[in-house]
Design a protein around this motif. Structure first.
Motif, short mmCIF file in Angstrom:
data_model
loop_
_atom_site.label_atom_id
_atom_site.label_comp_id
_atom_site.label_asym_id
_atom_site.label_seq_id
_atom_site.Cartn_x
_atom_site.Cartn_y
_atom_site.Cartn_z
N VAL A 104 -2.44 16.01 -84.49
CA VAL A 104 -1.26 16.04 -85.33
C VAL A 104 -1.69 15.72 -86.75
CG1 VAL A 104 -0.74 13.58 -84.97
CG2 VAL A 104 1.11 15.16 -85.57
N ASN A 105 -0.96 16.24 -87.73
CA ASN A 105 -1.22 15.91 -89.13
C ASN A 105 0.11 15.64 -89.81
OD1 ASN A 105 -3.78 16.17 -91.02
ND2 ASN A 105 -2.02 16.82 -92.23
N VAL A 106 0.21 14.50 -90.48
CA VAL A 106 1.42 14.11 -91.19
C VAL A 106 1.08 14.04 -92.68
CG1 VAL A 106 3.27 12.40 -91.43
CG2 VAL A 106 2.17 12.76 -89.19
N SER A 107 1.86 14.74 -93.50
CA SER A 107 1.56 14.79 -94.93
C SER A 107 2.84 14.68 -95.75
CB SER A 107 0.83 16.10 -95.29
OG SER A 107 1.54 17.22 -94.81
N VAL A 108 2.67 14.29 -97.02
CA VAL A 108 3.77 14.15 -97.97
C VAL A 108 3.53 15.13 -99.11
CG1 VAL A 108 4.87 12.60 -99.64
CG2 VAL A 108 4.20 11.75 -97.38
N VAL A 162 5.19 17.49 -90.68
CA VAL A 162 4.51 17.14 -89.43
C VAL A 162 3.98 18.43 -88.83
CG1 VAL A 162 4.75 16.18 -87.11
CG2 VAL A 162 5.98 15.14 -89.02
N ARG A 163 2.68 18.48 -88.64
CA ARG A 163 2.02 19.67 -88.10
C ARG A 163 1.44 19.33 -86.74
NH1 ARG A 163 -1.98 23.02 -91.89
NH2 ARG A 163 0.04 23.68 -92.73
N GLU A 164 1.92 20.00 -85.69
CA GLU A 164 1.45 19.79 -84.32
C GLU A 164 0.42 20.86 -83.98
OE1 GLU A 164 4.85 18.66 -81.47
OE2 GLU A 164 5.80 19.95 -82.96
N TYR A 165 -0.77 20.43 -83.56
CA TYR A 165 -1.83 21.39 -83.26
C TYR A 165 -1.89 21.71 -81.77
CZ TYR A 165 -3.63 21.19 -88.00
OH TYR A 165 -3.75 21.30 -89.35
N PHE A 166 -1.89 23.02 -81.48
CA PHE A 166 -2.03 23.53 -80.11
C PHE A 166 -3.31 24.36 -80.08
CE2 PHE A 166 2.42 23.03 -81.13
CZ PHE A 166 2.92 22.34 -80.04
N TYR A 167 -4.35 23.82 -79.51
CA TYR A 167 -5.65 24.50 -79.50
C TYR A 167 -5.93 25.16 -78.16
CZ TYR A 167 -10.35 25.15 -81.42
OH TYR A 167 -11.50 25.68 -81.94
N ASP A 168 -5.52 24.49 -77.09
CA ASP A 168 -5.64 25.02 -75.73
C ASP A 168 -4.26 25.47 -75.30
OD1 ASP A 168 -5.85 25.49 -73.03
OD2 ASP A 168 -6.68 23.53 -72.52
N TRP A 169 -4.01 26.78 -75.36
CA TRP A 169 -2.66 27.29 -75.10
C TRP A 169 -2.25 27.13 -73.63
CZ3 TRP A 169 0.06 31.56 -78.16
CH2 TRP A 169 -0.11 31.35 -79.52
N ALA A 170 -3.19 26.81 -72.77
CA ALA A 170 -2.84 26.61 -71.37
C ALA A 170 -2.31 25.21 -71.11
CB ALA A 170 -4.04 26.87 -70.47
N ASN A 171 -2.71 24.23 -71.92
CA ASN A 171 -2.40 22.84 -71.60
C ASN A 171 -1.70 22.07 -72.72
OD1 ASN A 171 -3.71 22.66 -68.91
ND2 ASN A 171 -5.56 23.14 -70.07
N ASP A 172 -1.95 22.36 -73.97
CA ASP A 172 -1.33 21.59 -75.06
C ASP A 172 0.18 21.84 -75.09
OD1 ASP A 172 -3.85 20.75 -75.68
OD2 ASP A 172 -4.10 22.12 -77.38
#
Length: 386
Positions: A104-108, A162-172
């Motif tokens: 996850v990445n949180v930025s202003v 808020v940026r949610e990262y999905f790298y493994d499309w089978a499990n994330d």
């Protein structure tokens, strides 16, 4: 409330918004150029989705005193993006759980990049946060320092991303997030005033026009990069993550051609490649076609090279980007959390000879295997919809 909105009736504000969207439709036609019926349909679909997003954010959710994170996604091949307006003089508490996410990445920020504001005033990834064993966390955003997880709000701050990262499309899978202004817990907003609605509709108009123009101009600037993707370079402040290397390019292929994009396996914690439409910088059919790949799913050949094949029909090889129905588009490479952007090479070959252009040990992919990969994409995108 700005003086220009005082005394405006809701009916007048709505009429002005509708007139502005009619003008935006003419902008779509102008950017599309000599387009056929399908090009025009796609352009107006793109406009309609921008209007929906702009209204949902600025009219539905954009209250810095009672913020809600709004899902505003333009490139969901590796991340989902949520935004909420904030006041620079207030204190906010972001809580949630990130156990199901790759990261996850949180930025202003002080505003959207395509509206002429591109400053990122700090961002935090998961390893920068004190996260409990179960994935839960609490982050304070405020002008003054707080103990524990804290992100400073400068005077220029306008929204949190808020940026949610999905790298493994089978499990994330999606995380959970809630943003609250400290001190508002026992309060509630009053009824909407006409001048407030007028201001919200004006902001939605600015959003739509800014997005249309900026991305159309960006894709136009890439016209000279036909069938060439640049090696990624670091562009701090261009998005919500201060450590993303971007490589941009454009394909323009005949039906019997393929573009092969070749680079060493990126020395990045995460990386992705996708194609977007011209001139809208919109997504293709991500649920039913393989329009993007992450480093988790991409194949690396025995020589340490990644070879991406861009073409309109399945060549039966790994790392195929499906551009069926399109002859041109934008290619976007992202190296995320990296120290270097590896060199990228490009070549156009006859589609029939793609297999001969790859190492003999590069695996073949059957139609059934391809179908299973597409099904996994559909499931992941359905799980992320909310």
């Amino acid at each position: 409330m700005p003086a220009e909105h005082a005394g405006r009736s809701s009916a007048d504000a709505w009429s002005a918004f509708c007139d502005a969207m009619k003008e935006a439709g003419q902008t779509v036609l102008g950017h599309a150029g000599p387009a056929d019926a399908a090009d025009n349909a796609e352009g107006f679909k793109h406009l309609a989705l921008l209007v929906e997003t702009g209204l949902r954010y600025y009219v539905g959710d954009a209250d810095p005193d009672f913020p809600r994170l709004c899902h505003m996604n333009d490139t969901p091949e590796v991340a989902d993006n949520r935004f909420a307006p904030i006041r620079a003089d207030a204190t906010y508490r972001l809580t949630g759980n990130v156990s199901s996410l790759f990261d996850v990445n949180v930025s202003v920020h002080d505003g959207f990049t395509f509206l002429g504001k591109r400053q990122v005033w700090g961002d935090l990834k998961r390893e920068d946060l004190d996260v409990a064993e179960d994935g839960s966390f609490e982050l304070i955003l405020s002008p003054d320092e707080h103990p524990g997880n804290w992100l400073r709000l400068p005077p220029e701050a306008e929204y949190v991303h808020v940026r949610e990262y999905f790298y493994d499309w089978a499990n994330d899978a999606p995380g959970t997030f809630e943003l609250t202004r400290v001190g508002s817990e026992l309060e509630a907003p009053g009824r909407l005033a006409p001048e407030d609605l007028a201001a919200q509709l004006d902001r939605a108009t600015t959003y739509v026009r800014g997005y249309l123009d900026t991305h159309a101009n960006m894709t136009s600037a890439l016209a000279q990069a036909t069938n060439a993707v640049a090696s990624p370079t670091l562009r701090p402040g261009s998005g919500g993550n201060s450590n993303i290397w971007y490589g941009m390019g454009r394909f323009d292929l005949q039906p019997d051609q393929a573009l092969i994009i070749e680079f060493p396996k990126p020395r990045a914690r995460a990386w992705s490649i996708q194609w977007c439409t011209v001139p809208w910088y919109g997504n293709g059919d991500m649920a039913n076609r393989i329009t993007s790949l992450t480093g988790h799913d991409a194949h690396v050949d025995d020589d340490g090279m990644v070879r991406i094949v861009v073409t309109a029909e399945d060549p039966g090889v790994e790392n195929w980007l499906d551009v069926t129905g399109y002859t041109e588009g934008i290619i976007v490479l992202r190296w995320i959390w990296s120290d270097v952007g590896e060199e990228v090479n490009n070549r156009v070959v006859p589609r029939a000879s793609v297999r001969d252009e790859l190492p003999a040990t590069s695996p073949a992919v059957t139609p059934e295997e391809r179908g299973a990969r597409v099904a996994r994409r559909r499931t992941n995108l359905a799980r992320r919809s909310r």
